[in-house]
Write a protein that holds these residues in place. Structure first.
Motif, PDB file in Angstrom:
ATOM      1  N   LYS A 178      -7.605   4.999   0.353  1.00  0.00           N
ATOM      2  CA  LYS A 178      -6.899   6.072  -0.262  1.00  0.00           C
ATOM      3  C   LYS A 178      -6.233   6.825   0.919  1.00  0.00           C
ATOM      4  CE  LYS A 178      -9.960   5.568  -4.360  1.00  0.00           C
ATOM      5  NZ  LYS A 178     -10.745   4.409  -3.763  1.00  0.00           N
ATOM      6  N   TYR A 179      -5.307   6.792   1.262  1.00  0.00           N
ATOM      7  CA  TYR A 179      -4.961   7.373   2.607  1.00  0.00           C
ATOM      8  C   TYR A 179      -3.936   8.396   1.996  1.00  0.00           C
ATOM      9  CZ  TYR A 179      -6.584   3.929   5.871  1.00  0.00           C
ATOM     10  OH  TYR A 179      -7.288   3.081   6.586  1.00  0.00           O
ATOM     11  N   ASN A 180      -3.543   9.219   3.132  1.00  0.00           N
ATOM     12  CA  ASN A 180      -2.420  10.186   2.701  1.00  0.00           C
ATOM     13  C   ASN A 180      -0.951   9.520   2.714  1.00  0.00           C
ATOM     14  OD1 ASN A 180      -1.711   9.265   5.479  1.00  0.00           O
ATOM     15  ND2 ASN A 180      -2.396  11.295   6.214  1.00  0.00           N
ATOM     16  N   ALA A 181       0.018  10.337   2.498  1.00  0.00           N
ATOM     17  CA  ALA A 181       1.321   9.709   1.832  1.00  0.00           C
ATOM     18  C   ALA A 181       2.052   8.726   2.958  1.00  0.00           C
ATOM     19  CB  ALA A 181       2.380  11.043   1.728  1.00  0.00           C
ATOM     20  N   HIS A 182       1.847   8.831   3.893  1.00  0.00           N
ATOM     21  CA  HIS A 182       2.605   7.888   4.870  1.00  0.00           C
ATOM     22  C   HIS A 182       4.055   8.128   4.714  1.00  0.00           C
ATOM     23  CE1 HIS A 182      -1.283   6.084   5.984  1.00  0.00           C
ATOM     24  NE2 HIS A 182      -0.381   4.957   6.799  1.00  0.00           N
ATOM     25  N   ASN A 183       4.458   9.460   4.489  1.00  0.00           N
ATOM     26  CA  ASN A 183       5.821   9.888   4.144  1.00  0.00           C
ATOM     27  C   ASN A 183       5.869  11.257   4.428  1.00  0.00           C
ATOM     28  OD1 ASN A 183       8.163  10.981   2.916  1.00  0.00           O
ATOM     29  ND2 ASN A 183       8.808   8.951   2.346  1.00  0.00           N
ATOM     30  N   LEU A 184       6.524  11.671   5.551  1.00  0.00           N
ATOM     31  CA  LEU A 184       6.419  13.111   5.896  1.00  0.00           C
ATOM     32  C   LEU A 184       7.067  13.979   4.953  1.00  0.00           C
ATOM     33  CD1 LEU A 184       6.136  15.122   8.478  1.00  0.00           C
ATOM     34  CD2 LEU A 184       8.593  14.495   8.997  1.00  0.00           C
ATOM     35  N   TYR A 185       7.934  13.729   4.167  1.00  0.00           N
ATOM     36  CA  TYR A 185       8.336  14.613   3.195  1.00  0.00           C
ATOM     37  C   TYR A 185       7.546  14.756   1.911  1.00  0.00           C
ATOM     38  CZ  TYR A 185      12.294  13.604   6.623  1.00  0.00           C
ATOM     39  OH  TYR A 185      12.843  13.366   7.704  1.00  0.00           O
ATOM     40  N   LEU A 186       6.964  13.660   1.556  1.00  0.00           N
ATOM     41  CA  LEU A 186       6.080  13.640   0.263  1.00  0.00           C
ATOM     42  C   LEU A 186       5.004  14.382   0.576  1.00  0.00           C
ATOM     43  CD1 LEU A 186       6.493   9.992  -1.455  1.00  0.00           C
ATOM     44  CD2 LEU A 186       6.976  12.425  -2.259  1.00  0.00           C
ATOM     45  N   GLU A 187       4.386  14.006   2.081  1.00  0.00           N
ATOM     46  CA  GLU A 187       3.233  14.996   2.474  1.00  0.00           C
ATOM     47  C   GLU A 187       3.337  16.349   2.452  1.00  0.00           C
ATOM     48  OE1 GLU A 187      -0.835  14.616   3.863  1.00  0.00           O
ATOM     49  OE2 GLU A 187       0.535  12.958   3.535  1.00  0.00           O
ATOM     50  N   VAL A 188       4.495  16.871   2.890  1.00  0.00           N
ATOM     51  CA  VAL A 188       4.818  18.306   2.904  1.00  0.00           C
ATOM     52  C   VAL A 188       4.907  18.827   1.622  1.00  0.00           C
ATOM     53  CG1 VAL A 188       6.412  20.134   3.474  1.00  0.00           C
ATOM     54  CG2 VAL A 188       5.932  18.396   5.280  1.00  0.00           C
ATOM     55  N   ASP A 218       0.827  -1.166  -0.064  1.00  0.00           N
ATOM     56  CA  ASP A 218      -0.088  -0.105  -0.222  1.00  0.00           C
ATOM     57  C   ASP A 218       1.013   1.313   0.080  1.00  0.00           C
ATOM     58  OD1 ASP A 218      -2.332  -1.265  -0.343  1.00  0.00           O
ATOM     59  OD2 ASP A 218      -2.928  -1.256   2.057  1.00  0.00           O
ATOM     60  N   ARG A 219       2.026   1.274   0.600  1.00  0.00           N
ATOM     61  CA  ARG A 219       2.800   2.548   1.025  1.00  0.00           C
ATOM     62  C   ARG A 219       3.234   2.887  -0.664  1.00  0.00           C
ATOM     63  NH1 ARG A 219       2.566   1.120   6.209  1.00  0.00           N
ATOM     64  NH2 ARG A 219       2.827   2.813   7.981  1.00  0.00           N
ATOM     65  N   LEU A 220       3.827   2.153  -1.374  1.00  0.00           N
ATOM     66  CA  LEU A 220       4.313   2.364  -2.593  1.00  0.00           C
ATOM     67  C   LEU A 220       3.098   3.184  -3.565  1.00  0.00           C
ATOM     68  CD1 LEU A 220       6.312  -0.712  -3.834  1.00  0.00           C
ATOM     69  CD2 LEU A 220       7.050   1.412  -2.970  1.00  0.00           C
ATOM     70  N   LYS A 221       1.995   2.315  -3.083  1.00  0.00           N
ATOM     71  CA  LYS A 221       0.777   3.404  -3.868  1.00  0.00           C
ATOM     72  C   LYS A 221       0.653   4.659  -3.491  1.00  0.00           C
ATOM     73  CE  LYS A 221      -1.423  -1.131  -4.568  1.00  0.00           C
ATOM     74  NZ  LYS A 221      -2.688  -2.094  -4.206  1.00  0.00           N
ATOM     75  N   PHE A 256     -10.926  17.303  -2.034  1.00  0.00           N
ATOM     76  CA  PHE A 256     -11.110  17.147  -3.591  1.00  0.00           C
ATOM     77  C   PHE A 256     -10.318  16.382  -4.116  1.00  0.00           C
ATOM     78  CE2 PHE A 256     -10.338  19.641  -7.523  1.00  0.00           C
ATOM     79  CZ  PHE A 256     -11.562  19.337  -7.909  1.00  0.00           C
ATOM     80  N   SER A 257      -8.819  16.664  -4.188  1.00  0.00           N
ATOM     81  CA  SER A 257      -8.186  16.104  -5.315  1.00  0.00           C
ATOM     82  C   SER A 257      -7.332  14.558  -5.020  1.00  0.00           C
ATOM     83  CB  SER A 257      -6.861  17.017  -5.589  1.00  0.00           C
ATOM     84  OG  SER A 257      -6.241  17.409  -4.341  1.00  0.00           O
ATOM     85  N   ARG A 258      -7.379  14.442  -3.869  1.00  0.00           N
ATOM     86  CA  ARG A 258      -6.640  12.976  -3.359  1.00  0.00           C
ATOM     87  C   ARG A 258      -7.486  11.721  -4.141  1.00  0.00           C
ATOM     88  NH1 ARG A 258      -5.289  12.281   2.523  1.00  0.00           N
ATOM     89  NH2 ARG A 258      -7.454  12.037   2.719  1.00  0.00           N
ATOM     90  N   ASP A 259      -8.764  11.696  -3.720  1.00  0.00           N
ATOM     91  CA  ASP A 259      -9.432  10.612  -4.450  1.00  0.00           C
ATOM     92  C   ASP A 259      -9.145  10.500  -5.882  1.00  0.00           C
ATOM     93  OD1 ASP A 259     -10.179   9.850  -1.848  1.00  0.00           O
ATOM     94  OD2 ASP A 259     -12.280  10.473  -2.211  1.00  0.00           O
ATOM     95  N   TYR A 260      -9.354  11.758  -6.566  1.00  0.00           N
ATOM     96  CA  TYR A 260      -9.305  11.800  -8.093  1.00  0.00           C
ATOM     97  C   TYR A 260      -8.050  11.401  -8.578  1.00  0.00           C
ATOM     98  CZ  TYR A 260     -13.844  14.205  -8.373  1.00  0.00           C
ATOM     99  OH  TYR A 260     -15.035  14.847  -8.401  1.00  0.00           O
TER     100      TYR A 260
END
Length: 453
Positions: A358-368, A313-316, A341-345
């Motif tokens: 359909k989660y958030n990044a699970h990576n602090l740096y990509l999330e930022v 999942d984290r790779l996705k 809005f945009s994440r699901d799309y």
């Protein structure tokens, strides 16, 4: 550490702000030289917190990515637009620091003569007069008591699944280790990863203090000698917490910090300290046995199987957030826009419509980067480095600088852990760091005798 968000946040404000302010407000009279440092730290926290709502509102005026242009325009609550990805405790910390900067150098209402009559001076015994030393002892003993209570609770939780907040007072079966059927613990938090990241912060802090306490040549302070065994026990308890949480990345980072800290703080004494070597070997061996018994190694095996099957999942998550960042590399999409809005799309656009989480990044740096882009990330990085510089200046005395070193190791632990988690966006985790920060603040404020003003 011993409560959910509300209890943890309430306890943070009461025990690190209101009570110390009532007890130690007279010390602000003698802190006029620290006013600039406190003000800069406040502005650093304010910049880190506000960059997210600023980018949210800027994105309202920017064109959407092409594939989102024909989608229904989102109705994002104004509260979410004005919110930050960080806990509001960061904003509260900033505002209180500004208040304290204003108080620095101001005469208490009861007057200077009465101040010296009411509060002890160095003419009395050193133990009676050293506010900072007594504060550190109370802090360490309090952390030990809280850690022991947590240890008892998570051991019960691991074997029985008991959760005082859960349905029927039980954890979900999804939190069971596959190999042993015992439970991944969450402690008093809401998720095993929150417990793991919080315990990692505490482990890094106190293990660093323990290593410094061994090096009596460089860190020859009475408080180390008095609290050495407490440092070790607290570290051990939170290592157990990380293991029982089942967090693979937190465990790897914890082992890395445990091995690196002696190299950093013991230096040439590392081979001379037989006691430390024995304790390290015993602790590592015990930890490995515990890992075997609770089944966390099976989770590493599960990770390998998911990797081979291409179903990690984290790779996705990382693929989606990398695409988000590349589409808007400078200002990002905005925290609220991604959430509503945009994440699901983006998941649909990248062929992951069927993914359940359909989660958030699970990576602090990509999330930022996806949220606020390179500009926002640059502002946070500069503010963070500026804060560290000012905190080091605040803790410049020999009796306090060791706290800065321990705090830095704790920060480093979850910066590394942030490669697979959104560590600092978890309010439970951030509360731990803010608690440490305020403890260091009051320690420094009360560390100098009041007659020296």
């Amino acid at each position: 550490m011993l409560g959910g968000n509300a209890w943890q946040g309430g306890g943070l404000y009461i025990f690190t702000l209101l009570i110390p302010l009532f007890l130690y407000s007279h010390f602000f009279l003698y802190a006029h030289g620290q006013k600039k440092i406190i003000t800069i730290m406040a502005l650093c926290f304010l910049a880190i917190f506000t960059i997210f709502p600023v980018v949210n509102f800027l994105n309202y005026f920017l064109p959407l990515p092409d594939f989102l242009a024909d989608k229904p325009f989102p109705n994002i609550p104004i509260k979410s637009m004005a919110s930050s990805h960080f806990s509001s405790s960061l904003l509260a910390t900033s505002l209180f620091l500004l208040l304290f900067a204003y108080l620095c150098g101001r005469q208490p209402s009861f007057g200077k003569e009465k101040l010296h009559a009411d509060f002890p001076t160095p003419s009395r015994s050193k133990e009676e007069n050293n506010y900072a030393q007594r504060g550190f002892k109370t802090f360490t003993q309090g952390m030990l008591l809280a850690s022991v209570i947590l240890a008892i609770y998570i051991l019960i939780q691991h074997f029985t699944g008991f959760d005082y907040k859960g349905k029927n007072f039980l954890l979900s079966s999804s939190k069971q280790f596959i190999s042993t059927k015992n439970y991944r613990v969450i402690g008093f938090f809401g998720h095993p990863l929150s417990l793991a990241s919080a315990s990692l912060a505490i482990l890094c802090f106190f293990w660093s203090l323990f290593c410094m306490s061994i090096n009596s040549t460089r860190y020859s302070l009475p408080i180390f000698k008095q609290n050495k065994q407490y440092f070790f026990v607290i570290s051990l308890i939170h290592m157990i917490g990380i293991i029982l949480s089942g967090s693979r990345s937190s465990l790897c980072v914890a082992i890395f910090i445990i091995l690196c800290s002696p190299l950093i703080f013991l230096q040439k004494r590392i081979l001379m300290s037989g006691k430390t070597l024995v304790l390290s070997i015993a602790g590592t061996s015990g930890g490995l046995l515990l890992c075997l018994s609770v089944g966390i190694f099976a989770r590493f095996k599960e990770l390998e199987q998911l990797w081979q099957a291409g179903n990690l999942d984290r790779l996705k998550f990382w693929t989606v957030y990398t695409k988000m960042f590349l589409d808007r590399p400078f200002l990002g999409h905005g925290h609220a826009w991604i959430k509503y809005f945009s994440r699901d799309y983006y998941y649909i656009e990248l062929g992951m419509k069927g993914i359940e989480r359909k989660y958030n990044a699970h990576n602090l740096y990509l999330e930022v980067l996806a949220n606020i882009g390179l500009i926002g990330a640059g502002i946070i990085s500069l503010a963070f480095l500026c804060f560290l510089k000012q905190l080091k200046n605040l803790c410049q005395s020999k009796n306090q600088i060791f706290l800065f070193y321990a705090f830095s190791m704790a920060l480093a632990g979850n910066l590394i852990n942030g490669l697979t988690q959104n560590t600092y966006f978890d309010s439970n985790v951030l509360y731990i760091y803010i608690f440490f920060f305020w403890f260091m603040f009051w320690q420094q404020l009360t560390s100098q005798p009041i007659h020296n003003a």
